[in-house]
Design a protein around this motif. Structure first.
Motif, mmCIF file in Angstrom:
data_model
loop_
_atom_site.group_PDB
_atom_site.id
_atom_site.type_symbol
_atom_site.label_atom_id
_atom_site.label_comp_id
_atom_site.label_asym_id
_atom_site.label_seq_id
_atom_site.Cartn_x
_atom_site.Cartn_y
_atom_site.Cartn_z
ATOM 1 N N TYR A 1 3.083 2.121 -1.994
ATOM 2 C CA TYR A 1 3.336 2.649 -3.336
ATOM 3 C C TYR A 1 2.344 3.757 -3.688
ATOM 4 O O TYR A 1 2.628 4.597 -4.541
ATOM 5 C CB TYR A 1 3.315 1.518 -4.368
ATOM 6 N N SER A 2 1.184 3.772 -3.025
ATOM 7 C CA SER A 2 0.263 4.903 -3.201
ATOM 8 C C SER A 2 0.895 6.185 -2.681
ATOM 9 O O SER A 2 0.735 7.259 -3.275
ATOM 10 C CB SER A 2 -1.053 4.632 -2.462
ATOM 11 N N LEU A 3 1.611 6.078 -1.577
ATOM 12 C CA LEU A 3 2.283 7.246 -1.012
ATOM 13 C C LEU A 3 3.434 7.703 -1.906
ATOM 14 O O LEU A 3 3.698 8.901 -2.039
ATOM 15 C CB LEU A 3 2.800 6.914 0.390
ATOM 16 N N GLN B 1 0.812 -1.219 0.000
ATOM 17 C CA GLN B 1 0.000 0.000 0.000
ATOM 18 C C GLN B 1 0.844 1.267 0.000
ATOM 19 O O GLN B 1 0.361 2.363 -0.337
ATOM 20 C CB GLN B 1 -0.966 0.025 1.199
ATOM 21 N N TYR C 1 0.876 3.707 7.870
ATOM 22 C CA TYR C 1 0.850 4.449 6.601
ATOM 23 C C TYR C 1 0.729 5.938 6.871
ATOM 24 O O TYR C 1 1.405 6.763 6.253
ATOM 25 C CB TYR C 1 -0.325 3.962 5.753
ATOM 26 N N ASN D 1 -10.695 8.591 -0.868
ATOM 27 C CA ASN D 1 -9.482 7.924 -1.340
ATOM 28 C C ASN D 1 -8.326 8.907 -1.479
ATOM 29 O O ASN D 1 -7.181 8.603 -1.095
ATOM 30 C CB ASN D 1 -9.753 7.243 -2.683
ATOM 31 N N TYR D 2 -8.609 10.093 -2.014
ATOM 32 C CA TYR D 2 -7.576 11.123 -2.185
ATOM 33 C C TYR D 2 -6.979 11.498 -0.835
ATOM 34 O O TYR D 2 -5.759 11.633 -0.698
ATOM 35 C CB TYR D 2 -8.201 12.344 -2.853
ATOM 36 N N ASP E 1 3.349 7.536 -5.094
ATOM 37 C CA ASP E 1 2.686 8.299 -6.155
ATOM 38 C C ASP E 1 2.396 9.738 -5.706
ATOM 39 O O ASP E 1 2.519 10.686 -6.495
ATOM 40 C CB ASP E 1 1.381 7.619 -6.561
ATOM 41 N N VAL E 2 2.009 9.901 -4.446
ATOM 42 C CA VAL E 2 1.759 11.248 -3.919
ATOM 43 C C VAL E 2 3.053 12.055 -3.903
ATOM 44 O O VAL E 2 3.077 13.230 -4.301
ATOM 45 C CB VAL E 2 1.158 11.176 -2.496
ATOM 46 N N MET F 1 -4.863 8.499 0.756
ATOM 47 C CA MET F 1 -3.523 8.382 0.177
ATOM 48 C C MET F 1 -2.556 9.364 0.808
ATOM 49 O O MET F 1 -1.347 9.123 0.823
ATOM 50 C CB MET F 1 -3.591 8.622 -1.336
ATOM 51 N N ARG F 2 -3.079 10.456 1.356
ATOM 52 C CA ARG F 2 -2.245 11.500 1.968
ATOM 53 C C ARG F 2 -2.253 11.435 3.492
ATOM 54 O O ARG F 2 -1.837 12.378 4.168
ATOM 55 C CB ARG F 2 -2.708 12.874 1.459
#
Length: 535
Positions: free
Chosen positions: A64-66, A62, A122, A227-228, A68-69, A231-232
């Motif tokens: 990898y979402s961070l 999970q 996370y 979701n946005y 991307d941010v 991720m943050r």
């Protein structure tokens, strides 16, 4: 390594590059907001340098979402499309790791040899990412990370921001900018005020007429926001404001929610409390809460409002009298209100959530208010914070002064339309309450409580503001607030800390692509009207 700067490559031992460079314009300045608990600076002019191709490693998928941010932040800061490639830990230059030895919101940043971010969750790593963005510099297509070791965690578990969607329209891009701003400064909760007398913004399928036409949010819009934010590292908390502030319920479905009082018959626009003496109302609210929770699924909390309900609208109403007799509530409508709070808590817990509500119930009463709810104390009128603490409640400080932002324009009373200055916010702490209203017990003298863990944090509340006003008014105030909830004790004089805010604001403008500043800080509203002049 291929993706580290190749200068002095023969001197690099295995996996990183430390260089002392000749560019005197690149120096490390400790400008982190909020101020970290511990920071060790190796040198102000030595950096780990990364080029645009960065090998990374994450110890959980999970994360990898961070990544991307972070990539998006870097691109906004520089205009460069950095390329992240997934590799094993040994050859990675940038490492994200969840470490079970750290507390949930504790994080470390270590750039002694390579860039290593560790966090207890996370969300902790999202905060570490924000710290990294604040300390790095980008020049000539290279990322310069100062040689530092940072270990940090917040003093307060709850660090919130409220945005009022019910009174003023906010489009989705604006809300995403607000989330980016909040994440940059390590806010962990964003409360959305979804309903009020003016509108109902949630698109209920079971009660479709409730949704106000000029608030055209869809469930997918809100899921996208959830979701946005997630991720943050931010959790969005939904608020359904009941039983007061509920004119939309009463006007649109009077047959269900209306209280059959004289006001409803003669002037229905003035009747804004739902009928909490009607069993059908509890079933309907259960359905609506279920719908909302299904969309805002990352939140462990649900806020039911509960403030400023005009309980006199329940007096001398036959069906209310009968309901109270049936449930042995006596004749005091305050007991009916306490009964309502207990029922709401049962419904919220049935849906697997913990209930939040505003200060609104008085201390005295026969029906016991559950101690597993959290009270957001704002007005110090109904139930004083010291009494809440003594009675065993958990409390979030939302002191009207200086945590409310109300840009009501020149038609509002001067104190309500004003914004508290950053310096005023910096003088606040989580155990302190003030109010501008002369009827408040803390009007003349602020209430300063003893330190207690029962006050779990604070929340800045932006009320009645147009979406276009949010970024300008929040950008210099929210970081001041977060410093006072992250570090409960002051760690720097105001002038020194505000210089950190000013420096970070330059990066923030690039990350959110919005450089608008707040003319209110200069004493004017967004239309150039003097806020502090007598009308």
């Amino acid at each position: 390594m291929k993706n580290f700067l190749l200068i002095l490559l023969i001197l690099v031992f295995a996996f990183s590059c430390e260089i002392k460079h000749d560019d005197q314009s690149i120096k490390f300045n400790n400008l982190i907001v909020p101020i970290p608990k511990n920071i060790q600076i190796h040198s102000k002019d030595e950096f780990v340098v990364l080029n645009k191709n960065i090998p990374i490693f994450c110890n959980q998928p999970q994360l990898y979402s961070l990544v991307d941010v972070l990539k998006n932040d870097l691109q906004n800061l520089s205009g460069i499309d950095f390329n992240f490639s997934n590799v094993n830990k040994e050859v990675a230059d940038l490492i994200f790791e969840i470490d079970s030895n750290l507390q949930s919101e504790e994080y470390n940043v270590n750039t002694i040899q390579k860039v290593i971010l560790k966090g207890g969750s996370y969300r902790a790593l999202a905060m570490a990412k924000s710290t990294l963005v604040q300390i790095l510099k980008i020049s000539n297509n290279l990322i310069y990370c100062p040689i530092v070791k940072i270990s940090d965690k917040p003093d307060s578990e709850y660090r919130g921001l409220l945005i009022d969607l019910a009174r003023m329209w906010h489009d989705i891009p604006t809300l995403k900018k607000i989330i980016d701003l909040a994440a940059f400064y390590k806010i962990n909760y964003l409360q959305l005020h979804l309903s009020d007398d003016q509108s109902f913004t949630f698109p209920s399928e079971k009660y479709p007429k409730l949704s106000t036409p000029d608030r055209p949010y869809s469930k997918n819009d809100f899921r996208d926001l959830v979701n946005y934010a997630s991720m943050r590292g931010i959790i969005i908390i939904p608020e359904l404001d009941i039983p007061g502030h509920s004119r939309q319920f009463v006007e649109i479905y009077p047959e269900i929610f209306g209280v059959k009082n004289k006001l409803l018959q003669t002037n229905p626009s003035k009747s804004n409390v739902i009928n909490i003496a009607n069993e059908e109302v509890y079933n309907a609210i259960d359905d609506i809460i279920g719908e909302i929770i299904d969309v805002f699924d990352t939140s462990p909390f649900f806020h039911i409002g509960g403030d400023e309900a005009n309980l006199s609208l329940y007096e001398n109403v036959p069906e209310v009298i009968n309901f109270m007799e049936k449930h042995n509530l006596g004749t005091d409508v305050h007991e009916l209100f306490r009964y309502f709070i207990v029922r709401m808590n049962e419904i919220v817990k049935k849906h697997g959530k913990k209930m939040f509500l505003w200060e609104g119930f008085r201390r005295e009463g026969k029906i016991e208010i559950p101690r597993d709810i959290t009270v957001f104390e704002f007005e110090t009128m109904y139930h004083l914070p010291g009494d809440l603490i003594e009675d065993g409640f958990s409390v979030v400080n939302t002191s009207w002064m200086p945590l409310y932002l109300v840009n009501g324009g020149v038609k509002q009373p001067r104190a309500r339309r004003g914004m508290w200055s950053p310096e005023k916010i910096y003088s606040w702490n989580i155990w302190r309450w003030e109010n501008w209203w002369e009827k408040s017990p803390v009007y003349k003298k602020p209430m300063q409580l003893e330190k207690t863990d029962q006050i779990i944090g604070g929340q800045m509340c932006s009320w009645e503001q147009a979406g276009s006003a949010e970024i300008p008014t929040l950008r210099k105030r929210l970081p001041i607030f977060i410093e006072r909830v992250w570090n409960n004790e002051k760690r720097a004089p105001f002038e020194e800390f505000f210089s950190k805010v000013e420096a970070n604001d330059i990066k923030l403008s690039k990350i959110i692509n919005d450089s608008r500043q707040d003319t209110v800080l200069l004493g004017y509203d967004f239309e150039g009207n003097c806020l502090w002049c007598d009308n």
